[in-house]
Design a protein around this motif. Structure first.
Motif, short mmCIF file in Angstrom:
data_model
loop_
_atom_site.label_atom_id
_atom_site.label_comp_id
_atom_site.label_asym_id
_atom_site.label_seq_id
_atom_site.Cartn_x
_atom_site.Cartn_y
_atom_site.Cartn_z
N SER A 28 0.57 -0.89 -0.54
CA SER A 28 -0.13 0.00 -0.36
C SER A 28 0.73 0.87 -0.07
O SER A 28 0.34 2.19 -0.70
N GLY A 29 1.67 1.23 1.10
CA GLY A 29 3.19 2.50 0.82
C GLY A 29 4.04 1.82 1.55
O GLY A 29 4.02 1.27 2.16
N TYR A 30 4.98 3.00 0.94
CA TYR A 30 6.74 2.69 0.73
C TYR A 30 6.68 3.34 2.52
O TYR A 30 7.24 2.59 3.44
N ALA A 31 6.50 4.25 2.85
CA ALA A 31 6.71 5.45 4.20
C ALA A 31 5.64 4.38 5.53
O ALA A 31 7.02 4.48 6.31
N LEU A 56 12.41 5.17 -6.83
CA LEU A 56 12.75 5.61 -6.03
C LEU A 56 13.81 6.55 -7.46
O LEU A 56 14.32 8.04 -6.84
N MET A 57 13.67 5.84 -8.18
CA MET A 57 14.57 6.61 -9.29
C MET A 57 13.02 7.47 -10.41
O MET A 57 13.62 8.94 -11.00
N THR A 58 11.65 7.60 -10.63
CA THR A 58 11.12 8.44 -10.70
C THR A 58 10.81 9.63 -9.41
O THR A 58 10.55 10.11 -10.07
N ARG A 102 13.13 15.78 -7.05
CA ARG A 102 13.09 14.42 -5.89
C ARG A 102 14.48 14.65 -4.65
O ARG A 102 14.27 14.43 -3.15
N LEU A 103 14.96 14.13 -5.46
CA LEU A 103 16.77 13.44 -4.89
C LEU A 103 17.95 13.66 -6.06
O LEU A 103 17.20 13.72 -6.74
N THR A 104 18.56 13.62 -5.13
CA THR A 104 19.71 13.26 -6.13
C THR A 104 20.82 12.14 -6.93
O THR A 104 19.73 11.42 -5.63
N THR A 105 21.71 12.70 -7.46
CA THR A 105 22.14 11.60 -8.38
C THR A 105 22.75 10.60 -7.01
O THR A 105 22.66 9.09 -6.34
N ALA A 106 23.82 10.73 -5.78
CA ALA A 106 23.96 10.46 -4.96
C ALA A 106 23.15 9.12 -3.86
O ALA A 106 22.46 8.66 -3.24
N GLU A 107 21.89 10.26 -3.49
CA GLU A 107 20.68 9.83 -1.95
C GLU A 107 20.53 8.49 -3.12
O GLU A 107 19.57 8.11 -2.85
N LEU A 108 20.03 8.86 -4.81
CA LEU A 108 19.46 7.45 -5.05
C LEU A 108 20.24 6.64 -5.00
O LEU A 108 19.88 5.36 -5.08
N ALA A 109 21.60 6.88 -5.21
CA ALA A 109 22.84 5.87 -5.07
C ALA A 109 22.51 5.00 -3.90
O ALA A 109 21.99 3.99 -3.64
N ASP A 110 22.61 6.15 -2.98
CA ASP A 110 22.86 5.30 -1.71
C ASP A 110 21.28 4.21 -1.23
O ASP A 110 21.28 3.67 -0.46
N ARG A 111 19.91 5.27 -1.16
CA ARG A 111 18.64 4.44 -1.34
C ARG A 111 18.52 3.44 -1.85
O ARG A 111 18.05 2.27 -1.67
N SER A 112 18.81 3.32 -3.48
CA SER A 112 18.51 1.85 -3.99
C SER A 112 19.62 1.08 -3.65
O SER A 112 19.11 -0.28 -2.74
N ALA A 113 20.76 0.90 -3.08
CA ALA A 113 22.02 -0.08 -2.20
C ALA A 113 20.40 -0.50 -0.72
O ALA A 113 20.47 -1.72 -0.80
N SER A 114 20.26 0.21 -0.43
CA SER A 114 19.26 0.05 0.76
C SER A 114 18.25 -0.84 0.25
O SER A 114 18.10 -1.46 0.84
N GLY A 147 9.54 -3.30 6.82
CA GLY A 147 9.92 -1.91 7.31
C GLY A 147 10.73 -1.69 6.98
O GLY A 147 11.33 -0.02 7.79
N ASP A 148 12.05 -2.15 6.56
CA ASP A 148 13.22 -2.01 5.87
C ASP A 148 13.20 -0.80 4.87
O ASP A 148 14.28 0.75 4.65
N LEU A 149 11.95 -0.69 4.43
CA LEU A 149 11.67 0.10 3.16
C LEU A 149 11.34 1.85 3.64
O LEU A 149 11.50 2.41 2.85
N ALA A 150 10.73 1.50 4.78
CA ALA A 150 10.13 2.88 5.72
C ALA A 150 11.06 4.00 5.61
O ALA A 150 10.23 4.95 5.15
N PRO A 151 11.96 3.95 6.52
CA PRO A 151 12.94 5.12 6.19
C PRO A 151 13.21 5.96 4.81
O PRO A 151 13.47 6.78 5.22
N LEU A 152 13.37 5.27 3.55
CA LEU A 152 14.11 5.32 2.75
C LEU A 152 12.72 6.11 1.67
O LEU A 152 13.01 6.76 1.26
N PHE A 153 11.80 6.03 2.48
CA PHE A 153 10.54 6.92 1.48
C PHE A 153 9.37 7.82 2.70
O PHE A 153 8.52 8.28 2.03
N ALA A 154 10.31 7.62 4.07
CA ALA A 154 9.57 8.55 4.49
C ALA A 154 9.39 10.04 3.89
O ALA A 154 8.02 11.27 4.45
N ASP A 155 10.98 10.49 3.66
CA ASP A 155 10.00 11.90 3.33
C ASP A 155 10.50 12.28 2.02
O ASP A 155 9.76 13.35 1.21
#
Length: 158
Positions: free
Chosen positions: A2-5, A26-28, A34-46, A54-62
């Motif tokens: 339903s939602g990542y956050a 995240l790529m969208t 909404r994200l920089t290239t560096a943030e995308l790389a970090d969040r994609s790896a995570s 629940g591990d995905l929730a912090p990646l989409f909180a903001d």
């Protein structure tokens, strides 16, 4: 999902397809600025290393909700119309115009071979036979006229 956050069941394990779907969202977000290239790389790896929802929730909180957006309106084209297929008047299958039907077809198909046999037969066994045996090749068009000639008049009358 339903939602990542705010996932409904944060303890459930993720499938590979769900991880890749999260990376796609995240790529969208990065494409929307909404994200920089560096943030995308970090969040994609995570996201690829996440085990549970629940591990995905912090990646989409903001980020805003990853709800599907309505599709852009499309220009509709008029529906195609098809002409009805006429019913066949004759029975399906092979129809021959030959006099005698398939027998006439067979005679016509064999006429070149018969002419060749007659050519060599008379040419070798009759003295001076090759002088006139070429006339047997006239049997091919004569057979065609006899077998198929009468069909032309019946085709015009239909």
């Amino acid at each position: 999902m339903s939602g990542y956050a705010e996932p409904e069941r944060p303890q459930e394990r993720l499938s590979d397809a769900e991880r890749e779907e999260a990376v796609g969202h995240l790529m969208t977000a990065q494409a929307e600025g909404r994200l920089t290239t560096a943030e995308l790389a970090d969040r994609s790896a995570s996201a690829r290393a996440a085990v549970t929802r629940g591990d995905l929730a912090p990646l989409f909180a903001d980020l805003p909700s990853a709800a599907p957006r309505p599709a852009a309106p499309t220009v509709s084209e008029p529906p195609l119309t098809w002409a009805p297929v006429p019913e066949p008047t004759a029975p399906m299958g092979r129809r021959s115009r030959a006099l005698g039907g398939r027998v006439g077809d067979t005679i016509m198909a064999l006429s070149p071979f018969i002419a060749l046999l007659l050519f060599f037969g008379f040419g070798f066994w009759v003295p001076g036979g090759f002088t006139w045996s070429w006339l047997f090749f006239f049997l091919i068009p004569i057979t065609g006229i006899i077998v198929y000639g009468g069909g032309a008049a019946t085709e015009r009358n239909r």
